[in-house]
Design a protein around this motif. Structure first.
Motif, PDB file in Angstrom:
ATOM      1  N   LYS A 211      16.972  43.009  38.695  1.00  0.00           N
ATOM      2  CA  LYS A 211      17.454  44.379  38.637  1.00  0.00           C
ATOM      3  C   LYS A 211      18.869  44.362  39.203  1.00  0.00           C
ATOM      4  O   LYS A 211      19.078  43.898  40.319  1.00  0.00           O
ATOM      5  N   ASN A 212      19.837  44.836  38.446  1.00  0.00           N
ATOM      6  CA  ASN A 212      21.202  44.646  38.931  1.00  0.00           C
ATOM      7  C   ASN A 212      21.914  45.911  39.401  1.00  0.00           C
ATOM      8  O   ASN A 212      23.131  45.898  39.594  1.00  0.00           O
ATOM      9  N   ASP A 213      21.170  47.000  39.639  1.00  0.00           N
ATOM     10  CA  ASP A 213      21.832  48.130  40.292  1.00  0.00           C
ATOM     11  C   ASP A 213      21.461  48.244  41.770  1.00  0.00           C
ATOM     12  O   ASP A 213      21.934  49.149  42.453  1.00  0.00           O
ATOM     13  N   ASP A 214      20.618  47.328  42.241  1.00  0.00           N
ATOM     14  CA  ASP A 214      20.365  47.244  43.676  1.00  0.00           C
ATOM     15  C   ASP A 214      20.847  45.887  44.177  1.00  0.00           C
ATOM     16  O   ASP A 214      20.687  44.877  43.487  1.00  0.00           O
ATOM     17  N   ILE A 215      21.421  45.874  45.375  1.00  0.00           N
ATOM     18  CA  ILE A 215      21.997  44.630  45.901  1.00  0.00           C
ATOM     19  C   ILE A 215      20.944  43.521  45.971  1.00  0.00           C
ATOM     20  O   ILE A 215      21.239  42.357  45.716  1.00  0.00           O
ATOM     21  N   GLN A 216      19.706  43.902  46.307  1.00  0.00           N
ATOM     22  CA  GLN A 216      18.650  42.889  46.387  1.00  0.00           C
ATOM     23  C   GLN A 216      18.571  42.059  45.101  1.00  0.00           C
ATOM     24  O   GLN A 216      18.359  40.849  45.142  1.00  0.00           O
ATOM     25  N   GLY A 217      18.710  42.739  43.947  1.00  0.00           N
ATOM     26  CA  GLY A 217      18.611  42.044  42.664  1.00  0.00           C
ATOM     27  C   GLY A 217      19.758  41.063  42.465  1.00  0.00           C
ATOM     28  O   GLY A 217      19.577  39.936  41.997  1.00  0.00           O
ATOM     29  N   ILE A 218      20.968  41.496  42.828  1.00  0.00           N
ATOM     30  CA  ILE A 218      22.154  40.634  42.703  1.00  0.00           C
ATOM     31  C   ILE A 218      21.976  39.402  43.588  1.00  0.00           C
ATOM     32  O   ILE A 218      22.269  38.273  43.176  1.00  0.00           O
ATOM     33  N   LYS A 219      21.495  39.604  44.792  1.00  0.00           N
ATOM     34  CA  LYS A 219      21.337  38.488  45.733  1.00  0.00           C
ATOM     35  C   LYS A 219      20.235  37.530  45.265  1.00  0.00           C
ATOM     36  O   LYS A 219      20.372  36.318  45.382  1.00  0.00           O
ATOM     37  N   ARG A 220      19.128  38.082  44.773  1.00  0.00           N
ATOM     38  CA  ARG A 220      18.040  37.205  44.307  1.00  0.00           C
ATOM     39  C   ARG A 220      18.513  36.392  43.096  1.00  0.00           C
ATOM     40  O   ARG A 220      18.178  35.221  42.959  1.00  0.00           O
ATOM     41  N   MET A 221      19.300  37.024  42.238  1.00  0.00           N
ATOM     42  CA  MET A 221      19.882  36.310  41.094  1.00  0.00           C
ATOM     43  C   MET A 221      20.814  35.206  41.580  1.00  0.00           C
ATOM     44  O   MET A 221      20.836  34.095  41.031  1.00  0.00           O
ATOM     45  N   LYS A 222      21.577  35.495  42.626  1.00  0.00           N
ATOM     46  CA  LYS A 222      22.457  34.481  43.203  1.00  0.00           C
ATOM     47  C   LYS A 222      21.640  33.259  43.635  1.00  0.00           C
ATOM     48  O   LYS A 222      22.027  32.113  43.383  1.00  0.00           O
ATOM     49  N   GLY A 223      20.482  33.513  44.266  1.00  0.00           N
ATOM     50  CA  GLY A 223      19.615  32.418  44.697  1.00  0.00           C
ATOM     51  C   GLY A 223      19.061  31.632  43.520  1.00  0.00           C
ATOM     52  O   GLY A 223      18.917  30.403  43.574  1.00  0.00           O
TER      53      GLY A 223
ATOM     54  N   ARG B 163      27.986  26.151  30.965  1.00  0.00           N
ATOM     55  CA  ARG B 163      27.148  25.210  30.228  1.00  0.00           C
ATOM     56  C   ARG B 163      27.959  24.368  29.267  1.00  0.00           C
ATOM     57  O   ARG B 163      27.675  23.193  29.033  1.00  0.00           O
ATOM     58  N   LEU B 164      29.000  25.004  28.699  1.00  0.00           N
ATOM     59  CA  LEU B 164      29.855  24.248  27.784  1.00  0.00           C
ATOM     60  C   LEU B 164      30.847  23.378  28.555  1.00  0.00           C
ATOM     61  O   LEU B 164      31.683  22.701  27.963  1.00  0.00           O
ATOM     62  N   GLY B 165      30.777  23.441  29.875  1.00  0.00           N
ATOM     63  CA  GLY B 165      31.639  22.572  30.681  1.00  0.00           C
ATOM     64  C   GLY B 165      33.097  22.999  30.700  1.00  0.00           C
ATOM     65  O   GLY B 165      33.988  22.181  30.894  1.00  0.00           O
ATOM     66  N   ILE B 166      33.355  24.287  30.475  1.00  0.00           N
ATOM     67  CA  ILE B 166      34.738  24.771  30.550  1.00  0.00           C
ATOM     68  C   ILE B 166      35.006  25.214  31.993  1.00  0.00           C
ATOM     69  O   ILE B 166      34.405  26.169  32.471  1.00  0.00           O
ATOM     70  N   PRO B 167      35.905  24.525  32.705  1.00  0.00           N
ATOM     71  CA  PRO B 167      36.182  24.933  34.090  1.00  0.00           C
ATOM     72  C   PRO B 167      36.826  26.317  34.126  1.00  0.00           C
ATOM     73  O   PRO B 167      37.598  26.668  33.225  1.00  0.00           O
ATOM     74  N   TYR B 168      36.502  27.096  35.141  1.00  0.00           N
ATOM     75  CA  TYR B 168      37.173  28.393  35.294  1.00  0.00           C
ATOM     76  C   TYR B 168      37.347  28.726  36.771  1.00  0.00           C
ATOM     77  O   TYR B 168      36.589  28.257  37.605  1.00  0.00           O
ATOM     78  N   VAL B 169      38.408  29.496  37.059  1.00  0.00           N
ATOM     79  CA  VAL B 169      38.598  30.019  38.409  1.00  0.00           C
ATOM     80  C   VAL B 169      38.794  31.528  38.307  1.00  0.00           C
ATOM     81  O   VAL B 169      39.270  32.031  37.296  1.00  0.00           O
ATOM     82  N   MET B 170      38.378  32.241  39.354  1.00  0.00           N
ATOM     83  CA  MET B 170      38.560  33.699  39.367  1.00  0.00           C
ATOM     84  C   MET B 170      39.655  34.062  40.360  1.00  0.00           C
ATOM     85  O   MET B 170      39.738  33.473  41.436  1.00  0.00           O
ATOM     86  N   ILE B 171      40.480  35.015  39.977  1.00  0.00           N
ATOM     87  CA  ILE B 171      41.547  35.453  40.881  1.00  0.00           C
ATOM     88  C   ILE B 171      41.384  36.926  41.245  1.00  0.00           C
ATOM     89  O   ILE B 171      40.801  37.702  40.499  1.00  0.00           O
ATOM     90  N   ASN B 172      41.853  37.266  42.422  1.00  0.00           N
ATOM     91  CA  ASN B 172      41.856  38.623  42.990  1.00  0.00           C
ATOM     92  C   ASN B 172      40.478  39.129  43.397  1.00  0.00           C
ATOM     93  O   ASN B 172      40.362  39.926  44.328  1.00  0.00           O
ATOM     94  N   ALA B 173      39.428  38.729  42.692  1.00  0.00           N
ATOM     95  CA  ALA B 173      38.070  39.155  43.012  1.00  0.00           C
ATOM     96  C   ALA B 173      37.120  38.165  42.350  1.00  0.00           C
ATOM     97  O   ALA B 173      37.543  37.409  41.479  1.00  0.00           O
ATOM     98  N   TYR B 174      35.862  38.163  42.768  1.00  0.00           N
ATOM     99  CA  TYR B 174      34.901  37.278  42.099  1.00  0.00           C
ATOM    100  C   TYR B 174      33.498  37.834  42.235  1.00  0.00           C
ATOM    101  O   TYR B 174      33.214  38.639  43.119  1.00  0.00           O
ATOM    102  N   TYR B 175      32.634  37.411  41.315  1.00  0.00           N
ATOM    103  CA  TYR B 175      31.236  37.814  41.366  1.00  0.00           C
ATOM    104  C   TYR B 175      30.486  36.885  42.306  1.00  0.00           C
ATOM    105  O   TYR B 175      30.429  35.680  42.065  1.00  0.00           O
ATOM    106  N   GLU B 176      29.909  37.462  43.335  1.00  0.00           N
ATOM    107  CA  GLU B 176      29.250  36.668  44.363  1.00  0.00           C
ATOM    108  C   GLU B 176      28.148  35.790  43.786  1.00  0.00           C
ATOM    109  O   GLU B 176      27.980  34.635  44.182  1.00  0.00           O
ATOM    110  N   GLU B 177      27.354  36.346  42.849  1.00  0.00           N
ATOM    111  CA  GLU B 177      26.194  35.597  42.365  1.00  0.00           C
ATOM    112  C   GLU B 177      26.583  34.323  41.618  1.00  0.00           C
ATOM    113  O   GLU B 177      25.793  33.384  41.523  1.00  0.00           O
ATOM    114  N   LEU B 178      27.814  34.286  41.092  1.00  0.00           N
ATOM    115  CA  LEU B 178      28.238  33.096  40.348  1.00  0.00           C
ATOM    116  C   LEU B 178      28.844  32.026  41.258  1.00  0.00           C
ATOM    117  O   LEU B 178      28.984  30.868  40.849  1.00  0.00           O
TER     118      LEU B 178
END
Lengths: 372, 372
Positions: A211-223, B163-178
């Motif tokens: 579930k991605n509108d609650d932080i718990q979901g984002i964190k569990r996905m991160k794991g 999965r396709l092995g394309i390296p990437y970097v994020m600037i200014n902000a990033y998605y924590e789960e990734l």
């Protein structure tokens, strides 16, 4: 439709609660209010009279209308009993009654009264209940934020709660920018150990539902992602399914059916956002004549009563539930005492619960089978 | 309207790019596709023929249609020049050209070609450009995530890029789960030192304007709140104004006018999400015949060319800009070399830039005035 004077009245009341008007600040003149709300003088007067009667504003002859001073704890203190508001996203189902039971047990044993509100994960309802808290009958607030992964639309209300000196703690999730005292699980670690369980059993195609509108979901996905990476197992991108409060009853079921239709690289394991989703997906799998864990392994999250309610006993991640409730109540009690008595030693601080995997029999060790 | 066969074609192509179909996985039969898209056999055939011609899928006599194997770097490698895609939220205005100049300088000096896309902070456009990257002409990606404070709607695309092995970097902000390699400012600290500047100058009523659909805005707001707390200064709740990409041209201006109308507790200082907003608000203040910093102090963020463009030279927080661009290019180059040559030492790691306050003359020290 709501009468016009009521709309004007509610709008002014809402502005006071959000802190737009501060005590003794002037609320525009009748003419200004008529203009800005586009209503008649009669309507403005009726709204103002009501607000004066209810103690929100006061009039000064010849000077206009002003925001009243509201002293928050006076009512509550008067009868000696303190009142705590508890706002959760859900109330009567799933793990929420257990958390609330924990809160209730501690509070009532310590002379508090408790009122529970549930927002149904709707930010508008959250706002309404925050207004209720701001209206002054409560000495403290225990709140689970609504749609915590989205930008906080009610930040002014929280800041006003702080300004009025009402202690509050957040449970299950918290808004980083507010840095409140909070009680949460280490959800990323929970997602990681749940996923590791099936990876270590030899599963390669693992579906994750989050579930991605609650932080718990984002964190569990991160794991979930982390567990794949640390095991050197490539994630099949379409194996991550995200859904929201609004789509939770439809999307996961449809996506699971879709995934199971294709025989090629069919997932052999499913990691669920929580037990509630897991039991729904168990039904889908049974309808497809798939056995659990024979054909598909399933992991839940929260170790709720649902994890043992079906004939498949779910392997799941332990949520502190009642203990979190007790600890939240202890913390709010501590914060109230710290506020009232500056000599009380300051010891209210946030708690992060480390997760623990509860292994039952909903997953299958593929490596054992290979050996046989 | 788009022809039906084109809709079917784009949908299948999009599913391949998201990883719904993997190489050599069967794409349903004609009848299945007719049913699921509710179109005629003729339409399905036309879509399939196009996709076969473009190399997305292939047919096997009697067996059906399958997802083709796409080898990402082969095209790029063939002519010896490597291509880097740069996706930013904006392109030709504000600090983005400077960041891109930094990227461009390093890449061209090191034999890379660069293609720049801008999403206008629209997730649908981001998806489109990620599809372009996935279609295989690029060896690496430098990306600034779009609406980074909202749940990531394109996570499957990012995972497919991995999965396709394309390296990437994020600037200014990033998605924590990734947990991607990223280059960011310490925005919370930036918000804190900007706010401290005016608090230390004796300001008590400070307006903060923060964009809340990008993580930078949430973090800068966090710093704003933190600076108040550590100074023991209570925040007036209505002094925090949040806005989004969509409302950025209207909301802040209206809210500032509103705040300045009331003489009672009128703000004496304004902390802005960035210089771009600051110069807009300077105009509003001038229209109200307020002098800067005589009547109102204003602090920007980013130390862009805009901070010195107006006759008021803005005190602001230094963003690394060109240096961030150079570092991002270096990192993507490093990641590509690590990928191609396992003997290259692994040293690509994320960078967090510490902010620095650039003091000019847009704020007024109220304490000095009191002394005179």
């Amino acid at each position: 439709m709501e009468p016009k004077y009521n709309q004007v009245k509610n709008s002014i009341r809402s502005k006071i609660l959000q802190g737009y008007f501060k005590p003794h600040e002037k609320i525009g003149s009748e003419s200004e209010l008529m203009q800005s709300y586009e209503v008649s003088r009669h309507t403005v007067r009726k709204a103002i009279d009501d607000l004066v009667n209810e103690g929100w504003i006061y009039k000064k002859q010849g000077a206009g209308t002003f925001c009243a001073e509201r002293s928050v704890s006076s009512d509550a203190v008067s009868n000696g009993t303190k009142n705590i508001a508890v706002i959760t996203t859900y109330f009567s189902d799933y793990i929420f009654p257990t958390i609330i039971r924990g809160i209730e047990g501690y509070l009532s044993a310590n002379g508090y009264q408790m009122t529970v509100f549930s927002t149904n994960n709707d930010p508008d309802l959250e706002r309404k209940y925050l207004e209720t808290v701001l209206s002054g009958q409560f000495d403290g607030l225990i709140i689970e934020p609504t749609k915590s992964a989205l930008p906080n639309p009610n930040i002014n209300y929280y800041l006003n709660i702080e300004r009025l000196g009402i202690p509050y703690v957040m449970i299950n999730a918290y808004y980083e920018e507010l840095e409140p005292v909070h009680l949460i699980m280490n959800d990323a670690e929970g997602g990681r150990i749940a996923t590791r369980q099936v990876i270590d059993e030899g599963h390669k195609q693992i579906l994750g539902f989050f579930k991605n509108d609650d932080i718990q979901g984002i964190k569990r996905m991160k794991g979930f992602i982390k567990a794949h990476r640390e095991s050197g197992l490539q994630i099949t991108p379409q194996n991550i399914v995200t859904y929201t409060t609004e789509t939770r009853k439809k999307d996961p079921v449809e996506r699971l059916k879709e995934k199971m239709k294709v025989r090629h690289e069919r997932p052999t394991a499913i990691v669920c956002y929580n037990d509630q989703l897991a039991v729904i997906l168990l039904d889908v799998l049974r309808d497809l004549n798939l056995s659990i864990p024979g054909d598909v392994s399933v992991i839940g999250f929260d170790d709720s009563f649902l994890s043992v309610a079906s004939e498949v006993k779910l392997t799941t991640v332990k949520h502190p539930k009642e203990r979190m409730g007790v600890d939240a109540a202890k913390l709010i009690d501590q914060l109230i005492r710290e506020k009232e008595d500056p000599t009380v030693s300051k010891k209210a601080s946030s708690i992060v619960y480390e997760p623990e995997l509860v292994v039952r029999n909903s997953t299958k060790d593929l490596k054992i089978k290979e050996v046989n």
